[in-house]
Design a protein around this motif. Sequence first.
Motif, mmCIF file in Angstrom:
data_model
loop_
_atom_site.group_PDB
_atom_site.id
_atom_site.type_symbol
_atom_site.label_atom_id
_atom_site.label_comp_id
_atom_site.label_asym_id
_atom_site.label_seq_id
_atom_site.Cartn_x
_atom_site.Cartn_y
_atom_site.Cartn_z
ATOM 1 N N LEU A 39 91.392 37.396 -39.145
ATOM 2 C CA LEU A 39 91.675 37.409 -40.528
ATOM 3 C C LEU A 39 92.992 37.085 -40.816
ATOM 4 O O LEU A 39 94.115 37.460 -39.998
ATOM 5 N N CYS A 40 93.254 36.290 -41.719
ATOM 6 C CA CYS A 40 94.673 35.884 -42.247
ATOM 7 C C CYS A 40 94.481 35.525 -43.733
ATOM 8 O O CYS A 40 93.701 35.266 -44.147
ATOM 9 N N ASN A 41 95.948 36.145 -44.165
ATOM 10 C CA ASN A 41 95.939 36.022 -45.559
ATOM 11 C C ASN A 41 96.391 34.459 -45.983
ATOM 12 O O ASN A 41 96.509 34.314 -47.109
ATOM 13 N N LEU A 42 96.783 33.784 -45.105
ATOM 14 C CA LEU A 42 97.200 32.320 -45.391
ATOM 15 C C LEU A 42 96.153 31.426 -44.765
ATOM 16 O O LEU A 42 95.461 31.980 -43.989
ATOM 17 N N HIS A 43 96.495 30.251 -45.001
ATOM 18 C CA HIS A 43 95.494 29.391 -44.578
ATOM 19 C C HIS A 43 96.282 27.962 -44.097
ATOM 20 O O HIS A 43 96.197 26.979 -44.816
ATOM 21 N N CYS A 44 97.236 28.016 -43.066
ATOM 22 C CA CYS A 44 98.007 26.790 -42.831
ATOM 23 C C CYS A 44 97.062 25.699 -42.304
ATOM 24 O O CYS A 44 96.287 25.734 -41.446
ATOM 25 N N ILE A 45 97.307 24.379 -42.761
ATOM 26 C CA ILE A 45 96.642 23.402 -42.473
ATOM 27 C C ILE A 45 96.706 22.951 -41.049
ATOM 28 O O ILE A 45 95.462 22.333 -40.718
ATOM 29 N N TRP A 46 97.670 23.359 -40.304
ATOM 30 C CA TRP A 46 97.642 23.116 -38.980
ATOM 31 C C TRP A 46 97.255 24.293 -38.018
ATOM 32 O O TRP A 46 97.445 24.081 -36.744
ATOM 33 N N CYS A 47 96.871 25.304 -38.575
ATOM 34 C CA CYS A 47 96.731 26.583 -37.829
ATOM 35 C C CYS A 47 95.800 26.193 -36.553
ATOM 36 O O CYS A 47 94.879 25.815 -36.547
ATOM 37 N N ASP A 48 96.465 26.705 -35.357
ATOM 38 C CA ASP A 48 95.668 26.665 -34.054
ATOM 39 C C ASP A 48 94.802 27.909 -33.753
ATOM 40 O O ASP A 48 94.041 28.037 -32.762
ATOM 41 N N THR A 49 94.743 29.026 -34.603
ATOM 42 C CA THR A 49 93.816 29.898 -34.556
ATOM 43 C C THR A 49 92.871 30.076 -35.805
ATOM 44 O O THR A 49 92.888 31.118 -36.470
ATOM 45 N N ASP A 50 92.540 28.710 -36.332
ATOM 46 C CA ASP A 50 91.727 28.798 -37.406
ATOM 47 C C ASP A 50 90.304 29.506 -37.258
ATOM 48 O O ASP A 50 89.657 29.674 -38.300
ATOM 49 N N THR A 52 90.167 32.330 -36.979
ATOM 50 C CA THR A 52 90.293 33.738 -37.380
ATOM 51 C C THR A 52 90.279 33.802 -39.142
ATOM 52 O O THR A 52 90.345 34.911 -39.412
ATOM 53 N N TRP A 53 90.014 32.486 -39.586
ATOM 54 C CA TRP A 53 90.226 32.818 -41.189
ATOM 55 C C TRP A 53 89.447 31.569 -41.751
ATOM 56 O O TRP A 53 89.058 31.419 -43.023
ATOM 57 N N ASN A 54 88.934 30.178 -41.181
ATOM 58 C CA ASN A 54 88.378 29.177 -41.852
ATOM 59 C C ASN A 54 87.019 29.352 -41.775
ATOM 60 O O ASN A 54 86.296 28.700 -41.191
ATOM 61 N N THR A 102 98.753 40.126 -32.086
ATOM 62 C CA THR A 102 98.837 38.481 -32.609
ATOM 63 C C THR A 102 97.366 38.303 -33.483
ATOM 64 O O THR A 102 96.821 39.192 -33.773
ATOM 65 N N GLY A 103 97.519 37.111 -34.134
ATOM 66 C CA GLY A 103 96.306 36.920 -35.061
ATOM 67 C C GLY A 103 96.070 35.343 -35.032
ATOM 68 O O GLY A 103 96.379 34.720 -34.116
ATOM 69 N N GLY A 104 95.635 35.086 -36.421
ATOM 70 C CA GLY A 104 95.581 35.601 -37.482
ATOM 71 C C GLY A 104 96.658 36.547 -38.069
ATOM 72 O O GLY A 104 97.847 36.265 -37.498
ATOM 73 N N GLU A 105 96.381 37.332 -38.945
ATOM 74 C CA GLU A 105 97.569 38.100 -39.479
ATOM 75 C C GLU A 105 97.426 39.723 -39.256
ATOM 76 O O GLU A 105 96.815 40.273 -40.015
ATOM 77 N N THR A 133 103.855 38.157 -37.012
ATOM 78 C CA THR A 133 103.729 38.264 -38.563
ATOM 79 C C THR A 133 104.057 36.957 -39.218
ATOM 80 O O THR A 133 105.089 36.421 -38.930
ATOM 81 N N ASN A 134 103.381 36.512 -40.321
ATOM 82 C CA ASN A 134 103.739 35.437 -41.250
ATOM 83 C C ASN A 134 104.643 35.967 -42.249
ATOM 84 O O ASN A 134 105.256 35.355 -43.232
ATOM 85 N N GLY A 135 105.154 37.226 -42.238
ATOM 86 C CA GLY A 135 106.223 37.814 -43.193
ATOM 87 C C GLY A 135 105.763 37.965 -44.602
ATOM 88 O O GLY A 135 106.642 38.038 -45.327
ATOM 89 N N PRO A 154 107.956 32.893 -40.998
ATOM 90 C CA PRO A 154 107.516 32.543 -42.407
ATOM 91 C C PRO A 154 106.939 31.132 -42.351
ATOM 92 O O PRO A 154 107.596 30.182 -41.645
ATOM 93 N N LYS A 155 106.093 30.694 -43.357
ATOM 94 C CA LYS A 155 105.573 29.396 -43.284
ATOM 95 C C LYS A 155 106.326 28.622 -44.202
ATOM 96 O O LYS A 155 106.771 28.920 -45.260
ATOM 97 N N LEU A 156 106.341 27.283 -43.891
ATOM 98 C CA LEU A 156 107.083 26.588 -44.889
ATOM 99 C C LEU A 156 105.980 25.385 -45.478
ATOM 100 O O LEU A 156 104.857 25.731 -45.457
HETATM 101 S S1 SF4 Z 1 99.720 32.563 -40.796
HETATM 102 FE FE1 SF4 Z 1 99.271 31.888 -38.601
HETATM 103 S S2 SF4 Z 1 97.133 32.588 -38.342
HETATM 104 FE FE2 SF4 Z 1 97.417 32.401 -40.757
HETATM 105 S S3 SF4 Z 1 96.830 30.447 -40.995
HETATM 106 FE FE3 SF4 Z 1 99.322 30.554 -40.646
HETATM 107 S S4 SF4 Z 1 99.155 29.909 -38.640
HETATM 108 FE FE4 SF4 Z 1 97.097 30.606 -38.817
#
Ligand code: SF4
Length: 255
Positions: A39-50, A52-54, A102-105, A133-135, A154-156
């Motif tokens: 599970l993750c509350n964000l959805h980073c387009i390049w996430c390498d642990t997709d 966990t959320w996609n 680690t995660g996910g979040e 954490t993504n903060g 933190p994600k940019l």
């Molecule tokens: S915060 Fe981390 S786990 Fe969540 S989508 Fe972004 S890179 Fe992936």
Amino acid sequence: MKKELLKLARLNGEPEIFYSIQGEGKSTGVPSVFIRTSLCNLHCIWCDTDYTWNWKGTRFKHVSDADPSYRKFSMDEWIAECEVGDIAAKAASYRCKNIILTGGEPMMQQERLSELMLLLKDLVPGVRFETETNGTIAPAANFDALIDQYNVSPKLSNSNNPKKLREKPDVLRFFAQSPKSVFKFVIADAADLAEVLEIANTYRISEEKVWLMPEGTSASALAHRRVWLVDICKEYGFRFSDRLHVQIWGSKKGV
Ligand code: SF4
């Protein structure tokens, strides 16, 4: 009432718990047990642990959408619901004193993770805990009391998450002042650096708490940006971190 289970990522059919070394940031090189939450509350387009959320049925975008063979993930297949006691026993079996959530979040499942840490404290004398954490989610007091180090990332804007989702001012202020926090940012170009400088300035994050890492999913891509990024760290007083796991294993998972 039935106790809620901890949702871990499932990799190769098993809950994702593995023994390796920390590949980046302040604890680089430290042998560590990794416990990957789903599970993750964000959805980073390049996430390498997709995985966990996609999830199937969601509209989240991912760079892999360009690959015709890419499929979104089924929650049934990719989430392992586990008893906290079983996870603690597995993690303790490695006899390693550094455990990384680690995660996910991970902060989405703080309550169960606090129970897990309490069990591990009994099973592994001298154990310490880090969480990635993504903060965007603040820790509760009991979770904060158990954690030794927050690796805040933190994600940019390059993550493709709307700013109001990825930048939570109160939460960033908490982490900026916590003596347990270190920040890490993956940097691809000057635009990323400008955003990091703005975040550090806005939330008064001191430079000795900031680690910059080159973007890249292969050793050659990292090499391409390393010298440039070292010069930036020298200029601003930030710490430099390589990405050991990419150097050693490329994009392989669960190592
Ligand atoms: S915060 Fe981390 S786990 Fe969540 S989508 Fe972004 S890179 Fe992936």
